[in-house]
Design an enzyme around this catalytic site. Structure first.
Site, PDB file in Angstrom:
ATOM      1  N   CYS A  26       6.774  -1.376  -7.640  1.00 48.22           N
ATOM      2  CA  CYS A  26       5.729  -0.499  -8.189  1.00 48.22           C
ATOM      3  C   CYS A  26       6.101   0.059  -9.556  1.00 48.22           C
ATOM      4  CB  CYS A  26       5.435   0.632  -7.224  1.00 48.22           C
ATOM      5  SG  CYS A  26       6.895   1.599  -6.816  1.00 48.22           S
TER       6      CYS A  26
ATOM      7  N   GLU B  72       0.876   7.719  -3.436  1.00 52.97           N
ATOM      8  CA  GLU B  72       1.897   7.055  -4.263  1.00 52.97           C
ATOM      9  C   GLU B  72       1.327   5.702  -4.640  1.00 52.97           C
ATOM     10  OE1 GLU B  72       4.815   8.398  -5.152  1.00 52.97           O
ATOM     11  OE2 GLU B  72       4.635  10.225  -3.982  1.00 52.97           O
TER      12      GLU B  72
HETATM   13  P1  NAD Z   1      -2.378  -1.854  -0.285  1.00 50.88           P
HETATM   14  O1  NAD Z   1      -3.085  -0.696  -0.880  1.00 50.88           O
HETATM   15  O2  NAD Z   1      -3.098  -3.135  -0.141  1.00 50.88           O
HETATM   16  O3  NAD Z   1      -1.829  -1.507   1.187  1.00 50.88           O
HETATM   17  C1  NAD Z   1      -1.003  -0.379   1.481  1.00 50.88           C
HETATM   18  C2  NAD Z   1      -1.202   0.052   2.934  1.00 50.88           C
HETATM   19  O4  NAD Z   1      -2.549   0.483   3.101  1.00 50.88           O
HETATM   20  C3  NAD Z   1      -0.977  -1.046   3.978  1.00 50.88           C
HETATM   21  O5  NAD Z   1      -0.277  -0.485   5.077  1.00 50.88           O
HETATM   22  C4  NAD Z   1      -2.389  -1.437   4.391  1.00 50.88           C
HETATM   23  O6  NAD Z   1      -2.485  -1.897   5.714  1.00 50.88           O
HETATM   24  C5  NAD Z   1      -3.113  -0.109   4.261  1.00 50.88           C
HETATM   25  N1  NAD Z   1      -4.572  -0.232   4.092  1.00 50.88           N
HETATM   26  C6  NAD Z   1      -5.295  -1.328   3.813  1.00 50.88           C
HETATM   27  N2  NAD Z   1      -6.617  -0.998   3.760  1.00 50.88           N
HETATM   28  C7  NAD Z   1      -6.709   0.316   3.993  1.00 50.88           C
HETATM   29  C8  NAD Z   1      -7.789   1.245   4.074  1.00 50.88           C
HETATM   30  N3  NAD Z   1      -9.044   0.880   3.859  1.00 50.88           N
HETATM   31  N4  NAD Z   1      -7.501   2.533   4.326  1.00 50.88           N
HETATM   32  C9  NAD Z   1      -6.244   2.927   4.515  1.00 50.88           C
HETATM   33  N5  NAD Z   1      -5.173   2.103   4.435  1.00 50.88           N
HETATM   34  C10 NAD Z   1      -5.412   0.812   4.193  1.00 50.88           C
HETATM   35  O7  NAD Z   1      -1.069  -2.019  -1.171  1.00 50.88           O
HETATM   36  P2  NAD Z   1      -0.006  -3.167  -1.099  1.00 50.88           P
HETATM   37  O8  NAD Z   1      -0.623  -4.430  -1.598  1.00 50.88           O
HETATM   38  O9  NAD Z   1       0.680  -3.174   0.208  1.00 50.88           O
HETATM   39  O10 NAD Z   1       1.071  -2.653  -2.180  1.00 50.88           O
HETATM   40  C11 NAD Z   1       0.988  -2.946  -3.530  1.00 50.88           C
HETATM   41  C12 NAD Z   1       0.497  -1.759  -4.315  1.00 50.88           C
HETATM   42  O11 NAD Z   1       1.210  -0.597  -3.967  1.00 50.88           O
HETATM   43  C13 NAD Z   1       0.728  -1.926  -5.811  1.00 50.88           C
HETATM   44  O12 NAD Z   1      -0.375  -1.406  -6.495  1.00 50.88           O
HETATM   45  C14 NAD Z   1       1.945  -1.072  -6.071  1.00 50.88           C
HETATM   46  O13 NAD Z   1       2.075  -0.607  -7.388  1.00 50.88           O
HETATM   47  C15 NAD Z   1       1.736   0.035  -5.111  1.00 50.88           C
HETATM   48  N6  NAD Z   1       3.001   0.646  -4.775  1.00 50.88           N
HETATM   49  C16 NAD Z   1       3.233   1.927  -5.144  1.00 50.88           C
HETATM   50  C17 NAD Z   1       4.460   2.507  -4.842  1.00 50.88           C
HETATM   51  C18 NAD Z   1       4.800   3.911  -5.220  1.00 50.88           C
HETATM   52  O14 NAD Z   1       5.832   4.386  -4.774  1.00 50.88           O
HETATM   53  N7  NAD Z   1       3.994   4.604  -5.997  1.00 50.88           N
HETATM   54  C19 NAD Z   1       5.410   1.771  -4.154  1.00 50.88           C
HETATM   55  C20 NAD Z   1       5.121   0.465  -3.800  1.00 50.88           C
HETATM   56  C21 NAD Z   1       3.908  -0.084  -4.103  1.00 50.88           C
END
Ligand code: NAD
Length: 462
Positions: A243, A209
């Protein structure tokens, strides 16, 4: 317990068959609902601490949303779990064919920080409904909410069934490198790629997502005032950190001036001209993202583009960024490269709807798209020709709150979907089972085949 020990314990629990019955799943959904109810005050306080969210937004977009998903899952679980009987081709008679929806096993769920409670627990609801065990990793960037999630899950469920691991990217990498049975990841496209790479090692199925630049289009025949209000609402909710927020808006040249006037007036009315003093306006999650948004503005100014602040200057100490309009933006501007994820709204003016569709379609597929138009043919052109994860016509964001609709991205904005039945299916494997009778065993398929091919051809090409 570390990730490996948790996974072992959960796998044993799963293999005991404990999560299989509908009764068990309903009980767990009830337990979760009660656990949230009991901690509502703590959750609201944590969201205030992490994101400066007001109670109204926290309740509607996080807590209330989860109650709705829980109610929906409890109401429909019997039907979702039903084994589906499907026809069998005559050639294989006598036989019956069925589809069984079976849980994947142990699911790893990784959540982002922007709706840190809802986006962690909505997939957990789907996982419970489908009969999975879960290891949940909340976002380290919303630490107060991560703490509440830990307490809530640990005090309500045995660890071998549902558990929380807290930590940063290091813990996230451990989890996605483990041989779990399914990974459900919500976050950025860049990290989504890393998750998929890690999952490939054990061929673990993934649901991604992700985000992206979701466009809003205001056509020449739109109700401009309604469009301005609904776009401003979707954009400035949670200070733009949503998002599915409209990332940018494309307005037909004939209504562009009116649109800018209306959106400015709406924001002024809502926040009394001082969003910094409004209890209803959120804050940026951390210093890093505050800096990122400031850099975007500087680059936009450096590009000689107008930047209109609808409030006081950004304030680093409180991580306040006012609603900001960027009129005169073009697709070539730096601000159009990455998802903005903040309260900055580029406004692009267009002349021809078909050309605009083509331009947007050539960009990475957005998670959401919005069209404001009263014309059925324009609406149809939009739905048929524009790639997107999901869309709302004449509003923003609300397609995701209808539990009857699947929610998910496509292409660069993700794969797979959830909410309601889509969540149950996403956390299940559709297992095909054909049962044949043994009373007759016509020798048709056994060698020697002799001259049976002509007859088989006739049957198979019918
Ligand atoms: P992010 O990708 O930085 O982090 C998301 C999660 O991934 C966190 O729990 C983080 O600890 C973990 N993570 C970090 N490095 C990782 C790795 N190497 N491998 C696996 N997991 C890892 O995202 P964010 O900054 O928390 O959120 C913002 C982004 O999320 C925006 O791009 C937004 O559009 C998207 N988003 C999408 C949805 C949706 O429903 N499609 C909802 C909310 C946010």
């Amino acid at each position: 317990m570390n990730v490996e020990e948790l996974l072992d314990a959960q796998r044993r629990f799963f293999q005991s068959g404990a999560t299989g019955s509908r009764q068990f799943r309903l009980q767990q959904l009830d337990l979760l609902a009660r656990a949230i109810e009991q901690r509502e005050g703590d959750v609201l306080a944590a969201l205030k601490e992490d994101l400066g969210k007001c109670e109204f937004e926290s309740y509607t977009s996080e807590i209330g949303f989860l109650y709705e998903e829980l109610r929906f899952a409890r109401k429909h679980l019997r039907r979702w779990m039903r084994v589906r009987r499907v026809p069998t081709p005559l050639l294989h008679a006598p036989a019956t064919s069925r589809v069984y929806y079976r849980p994947h096993g142990v699911s790893a769920i990784l959540a982002p920080w922007n709706y840190p409670f809802q986006l962690a627990l909505a997939p957990v609801i789907a996982a419970i409904a489908a009969g999975n065990c879960v290891i949940l990793k909340p976002s380290e960037l919303a630490p107060a909410t991560a703490g509440i999630l830990d307490t809530l899950i640990t005090e309500t469920f045995p660890r071998e069934y549902l558990s929380v691991v807290n930590g940063g990217p290091e813990v996230a990498r451990q989890l996605t490198a483990a041989p779990v049975d399914h990974i459900f990841f919500t976050g950025s496209t860049a990290v989504g790629r890393q998750v998929m790479r890690a999952a490939a090692d054990h061929l673990v199925p993934v649901t991604l997502e992700l985000g992206g630049k979701s466009p809003a289009i205001v056509a020449a025949d739109a109700r401009v005032s309604v469009a301005a209000h609904r776009i401003a609402w979707g954009k400035f909710l949670n200070a733009g950190q949503t998002c599915v927020a409209p990332d940018y808006v494309c307005v037909h040249a004939s209504v562009a001036e009116q649109f800018i006037r209306e959106i400015t007036a709406a924001v002024q009315k809502w926040y009394g001209g001082h969003p910094a003093a409004s209890p209803d306006y959120g804050r940026i999650i951390n210093e890093g993202h505050f800096q990122r948004l400031n850099d975007l503005l500087q680059r936009q100014r450096g590009f000689s583009r107008e930047v209109v602040l609808l409030g006081s200057e950004p304030d680093r100490a409180t991580r306040f960024v006012p609603p900001i309009l960027c009129p005169g933006t073009t697709f070539a501007d730096p601000i159009m490269e990455e998802e903005i994820f903040g309260p900055i709204l580029p406004i692009l003016v267009y002349q021809d709807f078909t050309d605009l569709m083509r331009t947007i379609a050539a960009r990475p597929t957005p998670l959401a798209a919005y069209l404001f138009s009263e014309s059925k043919s324009v609406q149809q052109q939009f739905v048929r020709n524009l790639p997107f994860g999901g869309a709302t016509i004449n509003d923003t964001i609300v397609h995701l709150v209808n539990a009857h609709l699947p929610f998910g991205g496509s292409g660069a904005s993700g794969m797979g979907s959830y909410h309601g039945e889509a969540g149950f299916r996403g956390f299940s494997h559709a297992a095909a089972v054909m049962k044949r009778g043994t009373r007759f065993d016509p020798p048709l398929k056994y060698p020697p085949y002799g001259d049976r091919l002509a007859m088989i051809r006739r049957v198979m090409r019918r």
